[in-house]
Design a protein around this motif. Sequence first.
Motif, PDB file in Angstrom:
ATOM      1  N   ALA A  81       0.846  -1.188   0.000  1.00  0.00           N
ATOM      2  CA  ALA A  81       0.000   0.000   0.000  1.00  0.00           C
ATOM      3  C   ALA A  81       0.883   1.239   0.000  1.00  0.00           C
ATOM      4  O   ALA A  81       1.852   1.327   0.761  1.00  0.00           O
ATOM      5  N   ALA A  82       0.561   2.171  -0.880  1.00  0.00           N
ATOM      6  CA  ALA A  82       1.362   3.390  -0.974  1.00  0.00           C
ATOM      7  C   ALA A  82       0.522   4.485  -1.599  1.00  0.00           C
ATOM      8  O   ALA A  82      -0.330   4.225  -2.460  1.00  0.00           O
ATOM      9  N   SER A  83       0.774   5.710  -1.160  1.00  0.00           N
ATOM     10  CA  SER A  83       0.077   6.844  -1.750  1.00  0.00           C
ATOM     11  C   SER A  83       0.661   7.130  -3.136  1.00  0.00           C
ATOM     12  O   SER A  83       1.737   6.642  -3.494  1.00  0.00           O
ATOM     13  N   ARG A  84      -0.046   7.939  -3.883  1.00  0.00           N
ATOM     14  CA  ARG A  84       0.457   8.319  -5.207  1.00  0.00           C
ATOM     15  C   ARG A  84       1.801   9.028  -5.080  1.00  0.00           C
ATOM     16  O   ARG A  84       2.717   8.805  -5.883  1.00  0.00           O
ATOM     17  N   ALA A  85       1.946   9.862  -4.054  1.00  0.00           N
ATOM     18  CA  ALA A  85       3.207  10.586  -3.858  1.00  0.00           C
ATOM     19  C   ALA A  85       4.341   9.626  -3.528  1.00  0.00           C
ATOM     20  O   ALA A  85       5.474   9.793  -4.017  1.00  0.00           O
TER      21      ALA A  85
END
Length: 336
Positions: A23-27
């Motif tokens: 899981a990771a943000s777009r940034a």
Amino acid sequence: MQPAVDWDLAARLAARAVRSGPAASRAERADVVAELRAAAPAAAGHVARITRMLPADPGAPADDVRVVDRASWARANVRALEGLTGRVGVPADRGLRGTAGAGQVAAVLGLLSGSVLGQYDPWGPRGTLLLVAPNVLAVERSLGVDPADFRLWVTLHEQTHAQQFASAPWLVAHLTDRLRVLLAEEATGRRGGSRDPRERSGPGAGGPRSLLDLLDPRQRVVLDEVGAVMALLEGHADVTMDAVGRSVVPSVRRIRRRFEARRSGAPGTGGMRRALRAVLGLDVKLAQYRDGAAFVRAVRRRVGTDGLNAVWGSAGTLPSAAEIADPAAWVRRVHG
């Protein structure tokens, strides 16, 4: 006759077989991609400085550097496998076939797709360096190491492989020839009726314990030659990625210590991964890293970096399996 592997189907299935990344943000995703792209040219410069190796053809096209996700890595490896099997001339009466073969290729690549950090493929018209962004992100998190340091460190390993093949372009043809001999022996053995896998199993194993159990003595000789080359390539890359020192990768010692614990499959290695390592002979690959690194360090102590670089001169200067285990023997043979 059943058709050869349906490679297009294999590529589609392999992309579907991969597990989702962390899981990771777009940034966060954009950050790891950008840092890996920036690390590639920086790492190439460090590798050239440390190894003192020069490309045989300075005018050759630059390597194709790609930062990819797991599905793209799997598809790229299907295409690389397709090209390699054609290059070495896999006999038409042997190997994986049709849709079943496509499924088997996809299943293996799907399992491996979550663990490969980077890869250098020298087999195409130009070298291709793949950096698998979600895996780099997942591992740096699990190890609790500095992201910028880890991303450069991983890239150093793959750029060392690029430098090896740039300095020794004959190495591709040499490995292709060895693989061709290995597969020709395999085909001959099967036609001779002496290659029942059950004959290769260990006592009470109920079947082959790994792909290595399917090899006859002649194949093992060739495999030892290939294994010695792979030990050299991987060990040299491992030594180089650490040799940049703390001025380039400040936390290099911590990264190496924690990465070795992970590589050895200590806590957290699940049953599926252990089984896969056994079947594919990946424990042999882990030993290659360590044995090859020990060979490189020992040779450099005796004859220095330039003396070690004689290994890239020709097939005749490559170490044998016995010399990987006895670096002094290689030094005596090559340097007198």
